[in-house]
Design a protein around this motif. Structure first.
Motif, short mmCIF file in Angstrom:
data_model
loop_
_atom_site.label_atom_id
_atom_site.label_comp_id
_atom_site.label_asym_id
_atom_site.label_seq_id
_atom_site.Cartn_x
_atom_site.Cartn_y
_atom_site.Cartn_z
N MET A 1 0.83 -1.20 0.00
CA MET A 1 0.00 0.00 0.00
C MET A 1 0.86 1.25 0.00
SD MET A 1 -2.67 1.32 2.83
CE MET A 1 -1.55 2.48 3.58
N ARG A 2 0.75 2.01 -1.03
CA ARG A 2 1.60 3.20 -1.17
C ARG A 2 1.00 4.40 -0.42
NH1 ARG A 2 4.04 4.17 -6.86
NH2 ARG A 2 5.19 2.41 -6.05
N ASN A 3 1.89 5.09 0.24
CA ASN A 3 1.50 6.30 0.94
C ASN A 3 0.81 7.27 -0.01
OD1 ASN A 3 1.62 8.91 2.23
ND2 ASN A 3 3.14 8.04 3.60
N VAL A 4 -0.24 7.91 0.48
CA VAL A 4 -1.00 8.83 -0.37
C VAL A 4 -0.14 9.99 -0.85
CG1 VAL A 4 -1.85 10.14 1.60
CG2 VAL A 4 -3.13 10.17 -0.54
N LEU A 5 0.89 10.31 -0.08
CA LEU A 5 1.73 11.43 -0.47
C LEU A 5 2.56 11.13 -1.70
CD1 LEU A 5 2.93 12.82 2.93
CD2 LEU A 5 1.59 14.02 1.19
N GLU A 6 2.81 9.86 -1.91
CA GLU A 6 3.71 9.51 -3.01
C GLU A 6 3.00 9.51 -4.34
OE1 GLU A 6 5.92 5.98 -2.24
OE2 GLU A 6 6.26 6.50 -0.15
N THR A 7 2.39 10.61 -4.67
CA THR A 7 1.69 10.76 -5.94
C THR A 7 1.97 12.15 -6.45
OG1 THR A 7 -0.27 11.72 -4.94
CG2 THR A 7 -0.20 9.33 -5.09
N PRO A 8 1.87 12.32 -7.77
CA PRO A 8 2.07 13.65 -8.32
C PRO A 8 1.09 14.65 -7.70
CG PRO A 8 2.11 12.00 -10.06
CD PRO A 8 1.72 11.30 -8.80
N GLU A 9 -0.10 14.18 -7.32
CA GLU A 9 -1.09 15.09 -6.78
C GLU A 9 -0.66 15.66 -5.43
OE1 GLU A 9 -1.93 11.94 -7.90
OE2 GLU A 9 -2.27 12.86 -9.86
N GLY A 10 -0.06 14.80 -4.62
CA GLY A 10 0.35 15.26 -3.31
C GLY A 10 1.32 16.43 -3.37
N LEU A 11 2.05 16.49 -4.47
CA LEU A 11 3.10 17.50 -4.59
C LEU A 11 2.59 18.93 -4.44
CD1 LEU A 11 5.99 18.37 -5.36
CD2 LEU A 11 5.29 18.21 -7.74
N ALA A 12 1.60 19.27 -5.26
CA ALA A 12 1.08 20.64 -5.25
C ALA A 12 0.62 21.02 -3.85
CB ALA A 12 -0.07 20.77 -6.25
N GLU A 13 -0.11 20.12 -3.26
CA GLU A 13 -0.64 20.39 -1.92
C GLU A 13 0.50 20.64 -0.94
OE1 GLU A 13 -2.59 18.04 1.75
OE2 GLU A 13 -2.43 17.00 -0.19
N ARG A 14 1.47 19.75 -0.98
CA ARG A 14 2.56 19.84 -0.02
C ARG A 14 3.40 21.09 -0.24
NH1 ARG A 14 3.34 15.48 3.00
NH2 ARG A 14 4.90 15.79 4.65
N LEU A 15 3.57 21.46 -1.50
CA LEU A 15 4.33 22.68 -1.78
C LEU A 15 3.56 23.89 -1.29
CD1 LEU A 15 5.59 21.92 -5.40
CD2 LEU A 15 7.02 22.26 -3.38
N ALA A 16 2.27 23.92 -1.61
CA ALA A 16 1.43 25.05 -1.22
C ALA A 16 1.50 25.23 0.29
CB ALA A 16 -0.01 24.80 -1.66
#
Lengths: 144, 144
Positions: A1-16
């Motif tokens: 099960m991959r962490n939800v953060l490990e997706t291209p989508e998580g990037l924008a959120e985390r940067l913001a």
DNA sequence: AATTATCTTGGAATGATTCTAATCCTCACT
DNA sequence: AGTGAGGATTAGAATCATTCCAAGATAATT
């Protein structure tokens, strides 16, 4: 099960979350790390971008900057072996590294439950560790 | 109980075993490591020699050469933290390292019996490790 | 003493990374 | 649409630890 953060989508959120912008370059660099899970160096990330997506214009300096940013945002970890170039790893779960000296490749080793706690427990009184790093060196057979 | 090898006397023997000479410089460098057990860098070894034994003429290049030789002869281990300068350690018994981030100092952590074996046992089938490195990062209280 | 092999050394070269200072975007506000 | 402020990217210079190199010193062997 991959962490939800490990997706291209998580990037924008985390940067913001840090007041940073999800620029093209950051997306590309992060994308390379996600797709390419063999702990590439900055050089390798750069080469990969150059060859696989020549349209994306990313300079070496930017690769370094982006990697640094991703590390700051806790989207990526850096790993060092001896004094070789720093390698980057998007696996955020605690794990050990196995350095296969024959092929000079690195891969992750999952840790059994409780191992980290046990390791912390060997510290003499007064020691407060906030991270442990475990590196195996040797050769991993063909079955790997 | 200190390993018998960790003495100035062991040096000549161990060097001879590899057909190398126990030169003045090698003795001095090894002596600094034995007396100075805080994992010094090559630079620190050099500075130490310059200040504490100015009579001994040893160049930086030679410090590097000597350290390399000692490592080859298994009299000394090198340890790396992140991408900082390589550090040298005459403690040959298996042990972990604790990197105190507050003081930027390193010290050895003894390993309980069986821990190394246990660590090896977490490797997936087909993996053959010939060394494990364990690095803690954090702060060690005043009691240390 | 001559020969040979090993050692040491200053300085140049290397390689990964960081720094710098200029330029480029993007967005909010007019 | 025009402007200004801050963030982002970039080429190239600078840095830092380390290695390389070629020359000279030292020691062992003949």
């Amino acid at each position: 099960m991959r962490n939800v953060l490990e997706t291209p989508e998580g990037l924008a959120e985390r940067l913001a979350h840090s007041g940073l912008r999800p620029t093209e370059q950051r997306k590309v660099v992060y994308g390379v790390l996600l797709k390419n899970r063999n702990h590439p160096t900055a050089d390798e990330v750069f080469a990969h971008i150059r060859s696989e997506m020549p349209s994306a214009a990313v300079s070496m300096a930017t690769v370094y900057n982006c990697l640094e940013t991703l590390v700051q945002c806790n989207l990526v970890r850096q790993v060092n072996f001896e004094r070789g170039p720093t390698r980057y790893c998007p696996n955020l779960r605690p794990h050990a590294h196995f350095h296969d000296e024959a092929t000079d490749t690195i891969h992750d080793i999952e840790l059994p439950a409780g191992l980290l706690e046990q390791l912390h427990s060997i510290l003499p009184p007064g020691h407060q560790a906030n991270s442990v790093e475990i590196i195996f060196r040797g050769k991993s057979g063909p079955s790997s």
